[in-house]
Motif scaffolding. Sequence first.
Motif, PDB file in Angstrom:
ATOM      1  N   HIS A  20       5.414   2.586  -4.355  1.00  0.00           N
ATOM      2  CA  HIS A  20       3.623   2.456  -4.532  1.00  0.00           C
ATOM      3  C   HIS A  20       2.893   3.297  -3.533  1.00  0.00           C
ATOM      4  CE1 HIS A  20       4.300  -2.330  -3.597  1.00  0.00           C
ATOM      5  NE2 HIS A  20       4.270  -2.103  -4.645  1.00  0.00           N
TER       6      HIS A  20
ATOM      7  N   GLU B 206      -4.141   1.507  -3.535  1.00  0.00           N
ATOM      8  CA  GLU B 206      -2.434   1.627  -3.716  1.00  0.00           C
ATOM      9  C   GLU B 206      -2.147   1.171  -5.389  1.00  0.00           C
ATOM     10  OE1 GLU B 206      -0.777  -1.430  -1.142  1.00  0.00           O
ATOM     11  OE2 GLU B 206       1.318  -1.135  -1.912  1.00  0.00           O
TER      12      GLU B 206
ATOM     13  N   GLU C 233       5.030   4.736  -0.979  1.00  0.00           N
ATOM     14  CA  GLU C 233       6.312   4.168  -0.696  1.00  0.00           C
ATOM     15  C   GLU C 233       7.574   3.518  -1.194  1.00  0.00           C
ATOM     16  OE1 GLU C 233       4.735  -0.481   1.062  1.00  0.00           O
ATOM     17  OE2 GLU C 233       2.951   1.050  -0.343  1.00  0.00           O
TER      18      GLU C 233
HETATM   19 MG    MG Z   1       1.912  -1.529   0.451  1.00  0.00          MG
END
Ligand code: MG
Length: 695
Positions: free
Chosen positions: A319, A446, A192
């Motif tokens: 992330h 993550e 991300e």
């Molecule tokens: Mg996330």
Amino acid sequence: MNVPEIFGSMVFNDAAMKERLPKGTYKALKKTIEEGKALDINVANVVAHSMKEWALEHGATHYTHWFQPMTGITAEKHDSFITPTDGGGVIMEFSGKELIKGEPDASSFPSGGIRATFEARGYTAWDPTSYAFIKDGSLCIPTAFCSYTGEILDKKTPLLRSMEVINVQALRILKAFGDSTTQRVITTVGPEQEYFLVDKEIFRKRKDLIYCGRTLFGARPPKGQELDDHYFGTIKPRVSAYMKELDETLWKYGIYAKTKHNEVAPAQHELAPIFDSSNIATDHNQLTMATMKDIADKHGLVCLLHEKPFAGVNGSGKHNNWSMSTNTGKNLLDPSKNPRENIQFLVFLAAVIRAVDDHQDLLRIAVASAGNDHRLGANEAPPAILSMYLGDDLSEVLRSIMYNEEYTKKDAPIMETNADVLPNFVKDTSDRNRTSPFAFTGNKFEFRMVGSAENIACTNTIINTIVADALSDFADELEKAEDVSTAAEELVRRTLKDHKRIIFNGDNYSEEWVEEAKKRGLLNYRTLPDALPHYTDEKNIKLFGKHGIYTEVELRSRTEIILENYSKIINIEALTALDMAKKDIVPAVAAYIRELAETASVVKSIGGDIDILPETELVKKLSNLLACFTKKIDVLDRAVLGAKDVEGVTECAVYYKDKVLASMQELRAVADEMESNMSAKHWPYPSYGTMLFSV
Ligand code: MG
Ligand code: ADP
């Protein structure tokens, strides 16, 4: 816009290959890709020819081997397809040899002492697992990069090696559990990407943004992110137009751009793709970052990927969502309905837990950069301490195993909305923990410490390697076991007992956690110079050597490159700060003081009492600050000069952190105080308010 139609239209992907390659060639190529074998030159010639024909039809005139040297950005050297003909004309040609191998002069890329510059030869080799694509009139061929003597000089090669290693080890585990159908295990990644957008005209007025990608000065604006009104807020038309063109361009490159939204800080946004294999995800993330910058330019904007462009508001991260999956599409980190009974899942989970605990140092090193040092530990970012969050439900499961207790699965709670028009829905069994640096989020981990500007190859090379290492030891044990289930349960229990200190479900931003982590013996490398020297610790040389990821020479060279790069970045920042201070800030403050003093003298000349004038107060205040500022300029000047006398890359990096960076911060504090007391007209740079709220 017909998305399925434009998706991948600039990519020589599987569909294009299938359509254009002779059947035999297509099959041979697929085989090399799937089995990771070297490509036969005859096959390469045919592939190159159709690739070129396809590229010409799509408007390309050049080709380039697109690679990822240690600079962190992607490198490309463009050659046109032209070959002279007898009559003085040209034809467009591209051979298999040119496709497979390139030979850029490697001397100007960082090698960390691996080669002397006279041994300039470097090779790039096509990575057929990543599709070629057309960008800006050039056929880009994703490639690996190594030196004449065979040492790797890039970020892609170790990633590919680590994917291979984890594949082998994960398959051993699956086999031990009786799985004989799975052919391959791949690691998957969904990064991300956070970023800032600022107006180009405003950007151009700030030397710090131009040279450093972050502000070195700037007083706090009256409004920052305290109202949380930007997060998920309505996207402004100008930003929306940018995001639309960005999506469209990325789709053409075959990138699964999926989610876009405003982030917490003003002017901050995020783009998340759908996950892909680590290798493709890495290439795509590199291409995404480059495209973000290109498209911004077309919209009169500048995209800032720096981890901390603005003090006082959130920085940007990336992330790194990570998991393992079989070639049949089964996610190995999927806990399934009843994780307590899914012992195979628990073994993979335990491997990740052991890996993170044993190699906190490497994960910290993976994300270390001059930019990220400003972010880790500040505001929303995770601290520099590694810990893992598993959620209440999974923690319960693990507890029951650890202490041999009964586990009763809790039913997922129902969320009652208490409004007739709204449906009730099943809640997730545990909430999220936004502060955890390494969080289990349902069926993947993550990793949130990665910086926004970083190439994710390094992070994923390390995650793959450390997990593979744990799996390898686990496999040794399970392969010998008479009853795999019992042995696996015992293994999981032991692993959890040994590594439970790494699990922390509380608030990672709190002061108490720093204390608690220390008690648990967890590492806390606050900065890059603290962390990097440990890259070449005995344990790490052994680990990378055992799995064939880096030789000791390669590891040492990488460490050196990263440390040197850190010092260079801070040096550039310091020189920029000095330039701004001397050439712009001092003259501006002096001019303003003069203007105020002139006003005062006019008042005096008509018989007024200048002692009660606000101008007089301000003149005094600013004069004092300016005197202090010039002293700080002097200190920073001397600090920068002093760096020349420091020997050793580590010592140098430590010096830059302790002496140069610290002096820059002191200089900034005075500048910001002056800015707060100046007229906007006299301050030489656009303010924080203007930068953050201009788009
Ligand atoms: Mg996330
Ligand atoms: P959020 O964490 O913001 O709620 P999601 O959970 O939907 O968002 O996904 C975040 C990212 O994780 C996306 O890029 C998504 O594709 C990726 N992701 C989802 N599943 C996996 C997986 N199995 N392996 C790697 N990445 C994944």
